[in-house]
Design a protein around this motif. Structure first.
Motif, short mmCIF file in Angstrom:
data_model
loop_
_atom_site.label_atom_id
_atom_site.label_comp_id
_atom_site.label_asym_id
_atom_site.label_seq_id
_atom_site.Cartn_x
_atom_site.Cartn_y
_atom_site.Cartn_z
N GLY A 3 0.79 -1.22 0.00
CA GLY A 3 0.00 0.00 0.00
C GLY A 3 0.82 1.27 0.00
N THR A 4 2.06 1.21 -0.49
CA THR A 4 2.94 2.36 -0.42
C THR A 4 3.62 2.58 -1.75
N GLU A 5 4.57 3.53 -1.74
CA GLU A 5 5.25 3.91 -2.97
C GLU A 5 6.68 3.39 -3.03
N GLN A 6 7.03 2.43 -2.17
CA GLN A 6 8.41 1.97 -2.11
C GLN A 6 8.86 1.43 -3.47
N GLU A 7 10.00 1.90 -3.94
CA GLU A 7 10.52 1.47 -5.23
C GLU A 7 11.46 0.29 -5.05
N GLU A 8 11.61 -0.52 -6.13
CA GLU A 8 12.39 -1.73 -6.06
C GLU A 8 13.76 -1.59 -6.73
N GLY A 9 13.99 -0.54 -7.49
CA GLY A 9 15.19 -0.46 -8.29
C GLY A 9 16.49 -0.50 -7.52
N TRP A 10 16.51 0.12 -6.33
CA TRP A 10 17.74 0.17 -5.56
C TRP A 10 18.23 -1.20 -5.19
N ILE A 11 17.32 -2.13 -4.89
CA ILE A 11 17.72 -3.47 -4.48
C ILE A 11 18.46 -4.18 -5.60
N THR A 12 18.00 -4.01 -6.82
CA THR A 12 18.69 -4.68 -7.93
C THR A 12 20.09 -4.11 -8.12
N ASP A 13 20.31 -2.86 -7.75
CA ASP A 13 21.64 -2.27 -7.87
C ASP A 13 22.64 -2.90 -6.93
N THR A 14 22.17 -3.56 -5.87
CA THR A 14 23.11 -4.17 -4.94
C THR A 14 23.88 -5.31 -5.58
N GLU A 15 23.39 -5.85 -6.68
CA GLU A 15 24.10 -6.93 -7.36
C GLU A 15 25.48 -6.50 -7.81
N LYS A 16 25.68 -5.20 -7.99
CA LYS A 16 26.96 -4.71 -8.46
C LYS A 16 28.04 -4.79 -7.39
N VAL A 17 27.65 -4.83 -6.12
CA VAL A 17 28.64 -4.75 -5.05
C VAL A 17 28.53 -5.90 -4.05
N MET A 18 27.45 -6.67 -4.10
CA MET A 18 27.26 -7.74 -3.13
C MET A 18 27.38 -9.10 -3.81
N GLU A 19 27.81 -10.08 -3.03
CA GLU A 19 27.87 -11.43 -3.54
C GLU A 19 26.46 -11.91 -3.85
N PRO A 20 26.31 -12.76 -4.88
CA PRO A 20 24.96 -13.20 -5.28
C PRO A 20 24.14 -13.78 -4.13
N GLU A 21 24.76 -14.55 -3.24
CA GLU A 21 24.01 -15.15 -2.14
C GLU A 21 23.44 -14.07 -1.23
N GLN A 22 24.23 -13.03 -0.95
CA GLN A 22 23.75 -11.96 -0.07
C GLN A 22 22.66 -11.14 -0.75
N THR A 23 22.83 -10.90 -2.06
CA THR A 23 21.79 -10.19 -2.79
C THR A 23 20.48 -10.97 -2.75
N THR A 24 20.57 -12.28 -2.89
CA THR A 24 19.38 -13.13 -2.85
C THR A 24 18.73 -13.08 -1.47
N ARG A 25 19.54 -13.13 -0.42
CA ARG A 25 18.99 -13.08 0.94
C ARG A 25 18.24 -11.76 1.16
N LEU A 26 18.85 -10.67 0.75
CA LEU A 26 18.22 -9.36 0.94
C LEU A 26 16.92 -9.27 0.14
N ALA A 27 16.97 -9.71 -1.11
CA ALA A 27 15.78 -9.66 -1.95
C ALA A 27 14.67 -10.55 -1.40
N ASN A 28 15.03 -11.73 -0.90
CA ASN A 28 14.03 -12.64 -0.33
C ASN A 28 13.35 -12.03 0.89
N ALA A 29 14.16 -11.40 1.74
CA ALA A 29 13.61 -10.78 2.95
C ALA A 29 12.63 -9.68 2.58
N ILE A 30 13.02 -8.82 1.64
CA ILE A 30 12.16 -7.70 1.27
C ILE A 30 10.90 -8.18 0.57
N ARG A 31 11.03 -9.21 -0.26
CA ARG A 31 9.84 -9.75 -0.93
C ARG A 31 8.84 -10.30 0.08
N ARG A 32 9.33 -11.03 1.07
CA ARG A 32 8.42 -11.57 2.09
C ARG A 32 7.75 -10.45 2.88
#
Length: 218
Positions: A3-32
């Motif tokens: 019910g809000t305006e939170q954007e998702e683009g910033w999370i995908t940018d983390t792939e540039k600096v984070m290991e894939p496993e950590q990016t997946t963990r962060l994305a999974n948490a936010i999706r839930r």
């Protein structure tokens, strides 16, 4: 966020600096968290989803900050905000205790307010001062409460003052939350305050995402 305006683009940018496993963990948490059936309560009884705590434990603040030492406080604050979204108050508190920043103090205030420690919450909001995250928050909260006014009851006055004020007043929201905690307000008022509380958390997260994104762009 639901019910809000939170954007998702910033999370995908983390792939540039984070290991894939950590990016997946962060994305999974936010999706839930985005898929929660209802918004976080003003004073939760316990952690909403223990698995999210486990996912966030696997995210390195150093990686989240893009390897920049000056970004670690923002990364810690961002993880604390996610724990707050998950009603994991102890985890959030453990992180904000490590911070000596205005954002850390703001989140510290939210933790104590949601614990029902209202005097301590006000103390930490004083330490945060006039935080930049408040600037957009007031406009969003006022617009929502004008469109969805609290119909009746003691909480109506506090909600009306929040809608009418020119700038965000965290102490007034502490008062409104305390009234609800002491069962002065009704269920309708609670739902609307929970929505405003979520707008507050979004505002902090939006500010932190901007800070972390700026560090990566340097």
């Amino acid at each position: 966020m639901r019910g809000t305006e939170q954007e998702e683009g910033w999370i995908t940018d983390t792939e540039k600096v984070m290991e894939p496993e950590q990016t997946t963990r962060l994305a999974n948490a936010i999706r839930r968290l985005r898929n929660r059936a209802r918004l976080p309560s003003l004073m939760p009884d316990g952690v909403w989803h223990p698995g999210i705590d486990e996912e966030l434990d696997g995210v390195s603040p150093e990686r989240l900050s893009g390897g920049r030492a000056d970004g670690i406080p923002s990364a810690l604050a961002y993880l604390a905000a996610l724990h707050l979204w998950n009603d994991s108050l102890k985890r959030a508190h453990d992180l904000v205790e490590r911070l000596g920043t205005p954002t850390g103090s703001l989140l510290h205030g939210i933790v104590h307010r949601r614990e029902g420690d209202f005097d301590n919450a006000s103390y930490w909001f004083r330490q945060a001062g006039n935080h930049p995250a408040y600037h957009g928050l007031q406009a969003r909260a006022a617009a929502y409460l004008r469109q969805h006014p609290v119909a009746d009851g003691p909480t109506r006055e506090a909600a009306g003052q929040i809608a009418a004020q020119g700038s965000w007043n965290p102490y007034l929201f502490v008062t409104a939350a305390a009234m609800q905690a002491y069962r002065i307000g009704d269920e309708e008022a609670r739902d609307k305050l929970e929505y405003v509380q979520q707008l507050e958390l979004e505002a902090v997260m939006r500010f932190l995402e901007g800070s972390l994104g700026a560090l990566r762009d340097d």
